[in-house]
Scaffold this motif. Structure first.
Motif, PDB file in Angstrom:
ATOM      1  N   PRO A 120       0.809  -1.226   0.000  1.00 20.19           N
ATOM      2  CA  PRO A 120       0.000   0.000   0.000  1.00 20.19           C
ATOM      3  C   PRO A 120       0.838   1.269   0.000  1.00 20.19           C
ATOM      4  CG  PRO A 120      -0.536  -1.395   1.902  1.00 20.19           C
ATOM      5  CD  PRO A 120       0.475  -2.107   1.123  1.00 20.19           C
ATOM      6  N   VAL A 121       1.956   1.239   0.742  1.00 14.98           N
ATOM      7  CA  VAL A 121       2.800   2.437   0.783  1.00 14.98           C
ATOM      8  C   VAL A 121       3.341   2.736  -0.602  1.00 14.98           C
ATOM      9  CG1 VAL A 121       4.990   3.341   1.630  1.00 14.98           C
ATOM     10  CG2 VAL A 121       3.426   2.273   3.198  1.00 14.98           C
ATOM     11  N   SER A 127       2.208   1.841  -3.512  1.00 18.84           N
ATOM     12  CA  SER A 127       1.218   2.266  -4.494  1.00 18.84           C
ATOM     13  C   SER A 127       0.716   3.666  -4.190  1.00 18.84           C
ATOM     14  CB  SER A 127       0.058   1.279  -4.567  1.00 18.84           C
ATOM     15  OG  SER A 127      -0.681   1.323  -3.374  1.00 18.84           O
ATOM     16  N   GLN A 128       0.608   4.013  -2.927  1.00 17.89           N
ATOM     17  CA  GLN A 128       0.185   5.359  -2.581  1.00 17.89           C
ATOM     18  C   GLN A 128       1.228   6.377  -2.994  1.00 17.89           C
ATOM     19  OE1 GLN A 128      -2.529   6.697  -1.441  1.00 17.89           O
ATOM     20  NE2 GLN A 128      -3.389   5.638   0.315  1.00 17.89           N
ATOM     21  N   LEU A 129       2.484   6.051  -2.709  1.00 17.54           N
ATOM     22  CA  LEU A 129       3.539   7.008  -3.019  1.00 17.54           C
ATOM     23  C   LEU A 129       3.702   7.166  -4.516  1.00 17.54           C
ATOM     24  CD1 LEU A 129       6.242   6.228  -0.353  1.00 17.54           C
ATOM     25  CD2 LEU A 129       4.664   8.120  -0.461  1.00 17.54           C
ATOM     26  N   LYS A 130       3.547   6.032  -5.224  1.00 17.34           N
ATOM     27  CA  LYS A 130       3.678   6.133  -6.668  1.00 17.34           C
ATOM     28  C   LYS A 130       2.548   6.964  -7.222  1.00 17.34           C
ATOM     29  CE  LYS A 130       1.405   3.691  -8.935  1.00 17.34           C
ATOM     30  NZ  LYS A 130       0.477   3.203  -9.956  1.00 17.34           N
ATOM     31  N   ARG A 131       1.369   6.775  -6.668  1.00 15.73           N
ATOM     32  CA  ARG A 131       0.222   7.511  -7.148  1.00 15.73           C
ATOM     33  C   ARG A 131       0.427   9.008  -6.951  1.00 15.73           C
ATOM     34  NH1 ARG A 131      -4.978   9.500  -5.987  1.00 15.73           N
ATOM     35  NH2 ARG A 131      -4.212   9.915  -3.902  1.00 15.73           N
ATOM     36  N   ARG A 132       1.064   9.351  -5.861  1.00 15.28           N
ATOM     37  CA  ARG A 132       1.280  10.765  -5.612  1.00 15.28           C
ATOM     38  C   ARG A 132       2.274  11.340  -6.590  1.00 15.28           C
ATOM     39  NH1 ARG A 132      -2.747  12.405  -2.873  1.00 15.28           N
ATOM     40  NH2 ARG A 132      -3.370  10.831  -1.401  1.00 15.28           N
ATOM     41  N   ARG A 133       3.255  10.509  -6.926  1.00 19.81           N
ATOM     42  CA  ARG A 133       4.319  11.064  -7.757  1.00 19.81           C
ATOM     43  C   ARG A 133       3.947  11.128  -9.215  1.00 19.81           C
ATOM     44  NH1 ARG A 133       9.366   8.076  -5.458  1.00 19.81           N
ATOM     45  NH2 ARG A 133       9.046   8.813  -3.356  1.00 19.81           N
ATOM     46  N   ILE A 134       3.349  10.071  -9.680  1.00 15.01           N
ATOM     47  CA  ILE A 134       3.022  10.043 -11.103  1.00 15.01           C
ATOM     48  C   ILE A 134       1.525  10.145 -11.225  1.00 15.01           C
ATOM     49  CG2 ILE A 134       3.384   8.850 -13.248  1.00 15.01           C
ATOM     50  CD1 ILE A 134       5.233   6.942 -11.637  1.00 15.01           C
ATOM     51  N   ALA A 152       1.601  11.902   2.594  1.00 10.54           N
ATOM     52  CA  ALA A 152       1.296  11.461   1.241  1.00 10.54           C
ATOM     53  C   ALA A 152       0.505  10.161   1.258  1.00 10.54           C
ATOM     54  CB  ALA A 152       2.587  11.281   0.454  1.00 10.54           C
ATOM     55  N   LEU A 153       0.643   9.396   2.340  1.00  8.22           N
ATOM     56  CA  LEU A 153      -0.052   8.122   2.409  1.00  8.22           C
ATOM     57  C   LEU A 153      -1.525   8.268   2.725  1.00  8.22           C
ATOM     58  CD1 LEU A 153       2.503   6.030   4.419  1.00  8.22           C
ATOM     59  CD2 LEU A 153       2.117   6.044   1.978  1.00  8.22           C
ATOM     60  N   PHE A 154      -1.891   9.390   3.256  1.00  8.80           N
ATOM     61  CA  PHE A 154      -3.283   9.551   3.636  1.00  8.80           C
ATOM     62  C   PHE A 154      -4.107   9.966   2.437  1.00  8.80           C
ATOM     63  CE2 PHE A 154      -4.232   9.117   8.090  1.00  8.80           C
ATOM     64  CZ  PHE A 154      -2.975   8.970   8.638  1.00  8.80           C
ATOM     65  N   ALA A 155      -5.197   9.305   2.239  1.00 11.16           N
ATOM     66  CA  ALA A 155      -6.131   9.737   1.210  1.00 11.16           C
ATOM     67  C   ALA A 155      -6.573  11.131   1.584  1.00 11.16           C
ATOM     68  CB  ALA A 155      -7.330   8.802   1.188  1.00 11.16           C
ATOM     69  N   TRP A 173      13.683   1.972  -3.526  1.00  9.49           N
ATOM     70  CA  TRP A 173      13.222   2.612  -2.295  1.00  9.49           C
ATOM     71  C   TRP A 173      14.371   3.409  -1.710  1.00  9.49           C
ATOM     72  CZ3 TRP A 173       8.820   1.424   0.921  1.00  9.49           C
ATOM     73  CH2 TRP A 173       7.882   0.614   0.266  1.00  9.49           C
ATOM     74  N   ASN A 174      14.024   4.479  -1.050  1.00  9.86           N
ATOM     75  CA  ASN A 174      15.077   5.158  -0.311  1.00  9.86           C
ATOM     76  C   ASN A 174      14.898   4.868   1.177  1.00  9.86           C
ATOM     77  OD1 ASN A 174      13.217   6.975   0.846  1.00  9.86           O
ATOM     78  ND2 ASN A 174      13.391   8.324  -0.909  1.00  9.86           N
ATOM     79  N   ARG A 175      15.881   5.327   1.908  1.00 10.49           N
ATOM     80  CA  ARG A 175      15.966   4.995   3.324  1.00 10.49           C
ATOM     81  C   ARG A 175      14.713   5.415   4.083  1.00 10.49           C
ATOM     82  NH1 ARG A 175      18.391   7.944   7.587  1.00 10.49           N
ATOM     83  NH2 ARG A 175      18.769   9.623   6.101  1.00 10.49           N
ATOM     84  N   HIS A 176      14.194   6.595   3.741  1.00  8.72           N
ATOM     85  CA  HIS A 176      13.057   7.128   4.494  1.00  8.72           C
ATOM     86  C   HIS A 176      11.826   6.268   4.329  1.00  8.72           C
ATOM     87  CE1 HIS A 176      15.036  10.784   5.706  1.00  8.72           C
ATOM     88  NE2 HIS A 176      15.505  10.897   4.488  1.00  8.72           N
ATOM     89  N   GLU A 177      11.636   5.806   3.096  1.00  9.01           N
ATOM     90  CA  GLU A 177      10.456   4.988   2.845  1.00  9.01           C
ATOM     91  C   GLU A 177      10.554   3.678   3.602  1.00  9.01           C
ATOM     92  OE1 GLU A 177      10.760   5.007  -1.308  1.00  9.01           O
ATOM     93  OE2 GLU A 177       9.600   6.847  -1.569  1.00  9.01           O
TER      94      GLU A 177
END
Lengths: 168, 555
Positions: A99-100, A102-109, B520-523, A121-125
């Motif tokens: 889920p993380v 896919s959520q992060l990818k969705r935000r970016r692209i 960013a993870l939160f809808a 992945w980077n360290r923070h993720e």
């Protein structure tokens, strides 16, 4: 001339013999190599093929590779013992990583490409996923005590599992 | 409308046009003279849309404003401008969100008389929407256009509608009702301020009725404020009934799950503590806000994985006495110990029950020489402001503990002003924003099957709202030592902590990055904003900062 034809004929016969005798299930290391390159969904599908594949796929190291195989810098050794203690890589993937990611990818692209299989992945993720995983484990502990209304499913990660309306 | 006249007259001229074979094939000549490049083939379409629009405009007097003050953006793209105009008036499209959250919330009420649809795009600023009209905005959108356009949205949705809409005509008023509601609430607060209780009583009843006519976040906020005002006016209980700490914890848990505020608080505070503990072998955290201990698993995990291995981790949790006989603090401690055992972190726990933080004496805490101490307080310090001298006492006690770092998370609002009306206004804005964000995180999250929210997450949301509602009640209805929700802004806390002998520690980019990623993870994550302010991190909804995490050390 005759000799060349003979060699060709030999070659054909040889390859046919090989093809008849080769089965991937006999070569588990090769199978694992192949499975390592799959994404989560395909891995899960692979687990449904036969009993042998199922037991191979359930091996946590495959999922470890899926979760953090592409982390740069490579994750420290201690991570494995912690993750295994908290429920294993397969659970980590299911509950947090997928889920993380896919959520992060969705935000970016925002173009919404097809499901990204692997990304670096980077360290923070990594840290964030692990923290959330730990919180989820703790909530299961709490939930067992009936404090949070007896819900057995960890609730604080619900926000991750809520499907995003990708059609936007 | 001048434009209208010209176009309709041209529809008849269309037949003549086809005879002419011009190089700009089919561009309407008469309009082209005025600068509108419209194909004759489009004319019928355009004319129909103009008729639609005229019907819509004609039906409501309030829109004559729009008719005369219309701002046209791109003369060459008349057809699509009309299209966007009409779709704006169409209730199934979400009307744009304006900065003023009340108008905003009233608008969401228009889209349906029901809970707002799942495609609430609460992130689009109104300006973006206007610019979406093809062609760049020639005239910047003025305030007048904003309000008239939104009122167009309101009234048109009921009067003219290509799709049959079952909503009653009362929707037309909900927009105005929203404004009226806010005014009534403010007037009521003013009446209370002036001790004019008869008037206040009247107004609060009115406000109550208006609140019911709203929908969504506005309705909920208004209901809580009306209730709080009523309590204040009727002095319903000299002291609002105290909930058991267990119930309060439960509410906070649901709040933790629904929206990112608490998670943000925990993660950023943990990051500061982690950095302060770098390289130390024995660490001790004193937590003023123990509750369910949700903050500590993540810290323990981070400590377990730090290069060099985990330190010995000692945790002292401080909490209020639990109503029943259960030793709640100890139970939390056991669970944390279980977790620590699993991830191989040496862990020691002690729970302290204290009615108020001011009762705490550092000597009780068994502080050891070789330990590094961190003190953590999430939403606790402001409660001390209810008793004079309490916060100074606690801060000096903290200094005696000689902490490496003190992490403070507080609401970013001034709900502690001397004048009631000021407090009321401030809190109205603050909680409206909070409820707004709750609304979007609930909807954005459950949007798989067209906006249906699972009962579990609905329950979460409701509990979070109750949690916030209790705060509202406290801010508005209570006075004196009972009013514990005395939120203050970062600037105020800064000066308080400065005078107590602390200086700020900058939170660093790691905390910022982690916080941004978490959001960013939160809808509905687009609406949340992390900001850095002099080394402190603020989490806000759109332009309004709501909570602040700051770190301090002894000067």
């Amino acid at each position: 001339m005759l000799q060349i034809v003979d060699i060709n004929g030999d070659l054909e016969r040889e390859t046919k013999k090989l093809e008849q005798n080769f089965c991937i299930n006999d070569h588990v290391d090769l199978l694992i190599e192949v499975l390592q390159r799959l994404d989560g969904r395909s891995l899960a599908a692979a687990a449904c093929v036969c009993r042998q594949w199922c037991s191979i796929v359930r091996n946590d190291s495959l999922w470890e590779h899926l979760c953090f195989g592409n982390v740069s810098p490579p994750p420290s050794i201690g991570i494995r013992s912690v993750v295994l203690a908290l429920g294993g890589y397969r659970r980590l993937y299911m509950v947090c990583v997928r889920p993380v990611a896919s959520q992060l990818k969705r935000r970016r692209i925002d173009g919404g490409e097809s499901e990204v299989v692997r990304r670096v992945w980077n360290r923070h993720e990594v840290e964030l996923s692990l923290s959330l995983f730990c919180v989820e484990y703790y909530e299961r502990l709490l939930g067992g005590g009936g404090v949070v209304g007896g819900e057995s499913r960890a609730t604080s990660l619900k926000f991750l599992c809520k499907a995003v309306n990708v059609s936007i | 409308m001048k434009r209208n006249h010209i176009i309709t007259s041209d529809v008849t001229g269309k037949a003549k046009k086809t005879m002419w074979d011009e190089e700009d094939a089919g561009v309407d000549e008469l309009l082209a003279v005025l600068g509108y490049k419209v194909k004759s083939s489009d004319m019928v379409d355009v004319a129909q849309k103009i008729e639609h629009l005229e019907g819509v405009l004609g039906n409501d007097d309030g829109l004559s404003l729009l008719a005369s003050d219309s701002v046209h953006y791109n003369p060459s793209d008349l057809s699509s401008w009309l299209e966007s105009m009409i779709s704006e008036l169409n209730p199934t499209t979400q009307p744009p969100i304006i900065d003023d959250s009340f108008m905003n919330i009233a608008n969401t009420a228009i889209a349906a008389g029901n809970p707002p649809p799942s495609e609430v795009d609460s992130t689009s600023a109104f300006v973006d929407d206007l610019q979406a009209i093809p062609g760049n905005a020639i005239y910047p959108p003025t305030k007048k256009v904003k309000s008239s356009s939104s009122s167009a949205g309101a009234s048109a949705s009921s009067s003219y509608n290509p799709n049959p809409n079952p909503n009653p005509v009362v929707i037309v008023d909900s927009q105005e009702n929203g404004i009226r509601l806010v005014h009534t609430l403010m007037a009521c607060a003013e009446a209370v301020q002036q001790e004019n209780l008869a008037l206040a009583e009247n107004l609060v009843k009115q406000a109550g009725m208006l609140a019911v006519s709203q929908a969504g976040a506005m309705r909920k906020v208004a209901t809580y404020f009306v209730e709080a005002l009523a309590r204040r006016i009727y002095r319903l209980s000299p002291k609002p009934p105290q909930d058991s700490p267990a119930f309060q914890d439960l509410l906070q848990m649901h709040f933790y799950e629904t929206c990112p505020y608490l998670k943000f608080a925990h993660f950023t505070a943990n990051q500061a503590i982690l950095e302060a503990f770098a390289g130390k072998k024995k660490v001790h955290v004193i937590d003023f806000s123990m509750k369910q201990g949700m903050q500590w698993p993540a810290l323990m995990q981070a400590l377990a994985l730090r290069p060099g291995g985990p330190p010995t981790f000692r945790l002292t949790g401080i909490g209020p006495p639990s109503g029943d006989n259960t030793d709640h603090l100890q139970e939390v401690g056991w669970k944390l110990a279980q977790l620590a055992d699993t991830i191989h972190v040496e862990f020691e726990y002690r729970g302290f029950v204290a009615e108020s933080l001011a009762d705490l004496e550092p000597a009780m805490l068994d502080l050891r020489e070789d330990e590094v101490v961190a003190v953590n307080s999430v939403f606790e310090l402001h409660q001390l402001l209810a008793r004079p001298g309490a916060v100074e006492k606690v801060l000096s006690a903290v200094k005696e503990m000689k902490p490496e770092i003190l992490t403070v998370v507080e609401q970013e609002a001034n709900h502690n002003g001397l004048v009631f009306l000021e407090r009321f206004t401030e809190s109205l804005h603050y909680y409206s924003t909070l409820f707004d964000s709750l609304e979007s995180s609930g909807n954005g999250g459950g949007g798989v099957d067209g906006g249906a929210i699972s009962p579990a997450s609905n329950q979460d949301k409701i509990m979070s709202e109750v949690y916030l509602g209790k705060q509202i009640c406290n801010v508005v209805a209570c006075e004196g030592p009972d009013r514990v929700e005395r939120h203050e802004t970062l600037t105020q806390w800064k000066s308080r902590l400065d005078s107590a002998g602390f200086e700020a520690v900058h939170l660093g980019s790691n905390a910022f990055k982690q916080a941004s990623m978490l959001l960013a993870l939160f809808a509905g994550g687009d609406g949340y904003r992390v900001e850095e302010n002099n080394g402190c991190l603020m989490l806000g909804w759109h332009t309004r900062s709501l909570i602040t995490t700051s770190a301090w050390k002894i000067r």
